[in-house]
Motif scaffolding. Structure first.
Motif, PDB file in Angstrom:
ATOM      1  N   TYR A   1     -29.901 -25.190 -21.833  1.00 20.92           N
ATOM      2  CA  TYR A   1     -30.270 -24.658 -20.524  1.00 20.92           C
ATOM      3  C   TYR A   1     -30.013 -25.696 -19.437  1.00 20.92           C
ATOM      4  N   CYS A   2     -29.548 -25.203 -18.324  1.00 24.70           N
ATOM      5  CA  CYS A   2     -29.354 -26.040 -17.145  1.00 24.70           C
ATOM      6  C   CYS A   2     -30.548 -25.855 -16.212  1.00 24.70           C
ATOM      7  N   LYS A   3     -30.981 -26.925 -15.598  1.00 27.33           N
ATOM      8  CA  LYS A   3     -32.069 -26.863 -14.630  1.00 27.33           C
ATOM      9  C   LYS A   3     -31.690 -27.594 -13.355  1.00 27.33           C
ATOM     10  N   ALA A   4     -32.065 -27.012 -12.237  1.00 28.43           N
ATOM     11  CA  ALA A   4     -31.891 -27.673 -10.940  1.00 28.43           C
ATOM     12  C   ALA A   4     -33.244 -27.775 -10.253  1.00 28.43           C
ATOM     13  N   ASN A   5     -33.548 -28.934  -9.758  1.00 23.34           N
ATOM     14  CA  ASN A   5     -34.760 -29.150  -8.955  1.00 23.34           C
ATOM     15  C   ASN A   5     -34.296 -29.213  -7.505  1.00 23.34           C
ATOM     16  N   ALA A   6     -34.643 -28.182  -6.735  1.00 19.55           N
ATOM     17  CA  ALA A   6     -33.995 -28.033  -5.438  1.00 19.55           C
ATOM     18  C   ALA A   6     -34.923 -27.432  -4.393  1.00 19.55           C
ATOM     19  N   ARG A   7     -34.494 -27.586  -3.141  1.00 17.38           N
ATOM     20  CA  ARG A   7     -35.150 -26.937  -2.007  1.00 17.38           C
ATOM     21  C   ARG A   7     -34.212 -25.880  -1.438  1.00 17.38           C
ATOM     22  N   THR A   8     -34.786 -24.763  -0.999  1.00 20.42           N
ATOM     23  CA  THR A   8     -33.964 -23.719  -0.380  1.00 20.42           C
ATOM     24  C   THR A   8     -33.939 -23.841   1.135  1.00 20.42           C
ATOM     25  N   THR A   9     -34.901 -24.555   1.699  1.00 19.43           N
ATOM     26  CA  THR A   9     -34.913 -24.841   3.132  1.00 19.43           C
ATOM     27  C   THR A   9     -35.416 -26.268   3.333  1.00 19.43           C
ATOM     28  N   ALA A  10     -35.316 -26.770   4.560  1.00 18.85           N
ATOM     29  CA  ALA A  10     -35.737 -28.131   4.849  1.00 18.85           C
ATOM     30  C   ALA A  10     -37.242 -28.322   4.697  1.00 18.85           C
ATOM     31  N   TRP A  11     -38.011 -27.248   4.843  1.00 19.88           N
ATOM     32  CA  TRP A  11     -39.470 -27.372   4.797  1.00 19.88           C
ATOM     33  C   TRP A  11     -40.083 -26.830   3.511  1.00 19.88           C
ATOM     34  N   SER A  12     -39.291 -26.305   2.619  1.00 16.60           N
ATOM     35  CA  SER A  12     -39.839 -25.752   1.381  1.00 16.60           C
ATOM     36  C   SER A  12     -40.040 -26.864   0.358  1.00 16.60           C
ATOM     37  N   ARG A  13     -40.913 -26.589  -0.597  1.00 20.55           N
ATOM     38  CA  ARG A  13     -41.169 -27.586  -1.623  1.00 20.55           C
ATOM     39  C   ARG A  13     -40.087 -27.525  -2.693  1.00 20.55           C
ATOM     40  N   LEU A  14     -39.982 -28.616  -3.415  1.00 17.21           N
ATOM     41  CA  LEU A  14     -39.031 -28.647  -4.513  1.00 17.21           C
ATOM     42  C   LEU A  14     -39.481 -27.704  -5.625  1.00 17.21           C
ATOM     43  N   MET A  15     -38.542 -26.975  -6.171  1.00 15.06           N
ATOM     44  CA  MET A  15     -38.844 -26.059  -7.273  1.00 15.06           C
ATOM     45  C   MET A  15     -37.788 -26.208  -8.356  1.00 15.06           C
ATOM     46  N   ASP A  16     -38.190 -25.861  -9.585  1.00 10.90           N
ATOM     47  CA  ASP A  16     -37.255 -25.865 -10.708  1.00 10.90           C
ATOM     48  C   ASP A  16     -36.637 -24.485 -10.875  1.00 10.90           C
ATOM     49  N   TYR A  17     -35.333 -24.476 -11.029  1.00 15.90           N
ATOM     50  CA  TYR A  17     -34.596 -23.243 -11.292  1.00 15.90           C
ATOM     51  C   TYR A  17     -33.838 -23.423 -12.605  1.00 15.90           C
ATOM     52  N   TRP A  18     -33.817 -22.349 -13.394  1.00 17.90           N
ATOM     53  CA  TRP A  18     -33.225 -22.430 -14.720  1.00 17.90           C
ATOM     54  C   TRP A  18     -32.090 -21.418 -14.881  1.00 17.90           C
ATOM     55  N   GLY A  19     -31.094 -21.819 -15.670  1.00 17.76           N
ATOM     56  CA  GLY A  19     -30.069 -20.878 -16.086  1.00 17.76           C
ATOM     57  C   GLY A  19     -30.537 -20.103 -17.301  1.00 17.76           C
ATOM     58  N   LYS A  20     -29.706 -19.163 -17.743  1.00 22.06           N
ATOM     59  CA  LYS A  20     -30.076 -18.306 -18.881  1.00 22.06           C
ATOM     60  C   LYS A  20     -29.739 -18.951 -20.218  1.00 22.06           C
ATOM     61  N   GLY A  21     -28.981 -20.025 -20.183  1.00 23.31           N
ATOM     62  CA  GLY A  21     -28.674 -20.741 -21.403  1.00 23.31           C
ATOM     63  C   GLY A  21     -27.331 -20.396 -22.008  1.00 23.31           C
ATOM     64  N   THR A  22     -26.801 -21.346 -22.774  1.00 24.71           N
ATOM     65  CA  THR A  22     -25.559 -21.130 -23.502  1.00 24.71           C
ATOM     66  C   THR A  22     -25.742 -21.694 -24.906  1.00 24.71           C
ATOM     67  N   LEU A  23     -25.314 -20.939 -25.901  1.00 28.03           N
ATOM     68  CA  LEU A  23     -25.556 -21.320 -27.292  1.00 28.03           C
ATOM     69  C   LEU A  23     -24.492 -22.282 -27.793  1.00 28.03           C
ATOM     70  N   VAL A  24     -24.961 -23.368 -28.378  1.00 22.43           N
ATOM     71  CA  VAL A  24     -24.081 -24.329 -29.045  1.00 22.43           C
ATOM     72  C   VAL A  24     -24.440 -24.330 -30.522  1.00 22.43           C
ATOM     73  N   THR A  25     -23.454 -24.043 -31.351  1.00 26.54           N
ATOM     74  CA  THR A  25     -23.652 -24.021 -32.801  1.00 26.54           C
ATOM     75  C   THR A  25     -22.726 -25.039 -33.433  1.00 26.54           C
ATOM     76  N   VAL A  26     -23.323 -25.977 -34.157  1.00 28.90           N
ATOM     77  CA  VAL A  26     -22.540 -27.008 -34.835  1.00 28.90           C
ATOM     78  C   VAL A  26     -22.629 -26.733 -36.333  1.00 28.90           C
ATOM     79  N   SER A  27     -21.510 -26.302 -36.894  1.00 32.13           N
ATOM     80  CA  SER A  27     -21.508 -25.899 -38.295  1.00 32.13           C
ATOM     81  C   SER A  27     -20.091 -25.937 -38.847  1.00 32.13           C
ATOM     82  N   SER A  28     -20.009 -26.226 -40.126  1.00 28.68           N
ATOM     83  CA  SER A  28     -18.705 -26.210 -40.780  1.00 28.68           C
ATOM     84  C   SER A  28     -18.461 -24.862 -41.440  1.00 28.68           C
TER      85      SER A  28
END
Length: 121
Positions: A94-121
């Motif tokens: 999962y990717c996460k961004a800690n960001a503000r949407t405006t100059a006066w808004s507080r920082l918030m965490d936003y998440w992606g939906k995820g991408t599957l990584v499978t390591v297998s032979s």
């Protein structure tokens, strides 16, 4: 408000490499930091790597020396280069961004939906 879209996951053999990408879009005033987390089946989500805007990176001990996080600030994109992959790296990343949407808004965490990584032979 802020959308994150990950890409680059898939199936890879042990010892192989993958590169994940994550782009943030929407209403973004500023990004404090972006990072990658992962969640394996039956386990809690854990930090993989974080890169503060203009700052130094942080890595989980389990990936140090094998994974590299980088960013393209102009594109609001963060990358995770994963080398020498192991079976235990199998997880949804999962990717996460800690960001503000405006100059006066507080920082918030936003998440992606995820991408599957499978390591297998």
């Amino acid at each position: 408000q802020v959308q994150l879209v990950e890409s680059g996951g898939g199936l890879v053999q042990p010892g192989g490499s993958l590169r994940l990408s994550c782009t943030a879009s929407g209403i973004i005033f500023s990004i404090n930091h972006m990072g990658w987390y992962r969640q394996a089946p039956g386990k809690q989500r854990e930090l993989v790597a974080v890169i503060p805007t203009g700052g130094s990176t942080t890595y989980a001990d389990s990936v140090k020396g094998r994974f590299t996080i980088s960013e393209d600030n102009a594109k609001n994109t963060v990358y995770l280069q994963m080398n020498t992959l192991k079976a235990e790296d199998t997880a949804v990343y999962y990717c996460k961004a800690n960001a503000r949407t405006t100059a006066w808004s507080r920082l918030m965490d936003y998440w992606g939906k995820g991408t599957l990584v499978t390591v297998s032979s």
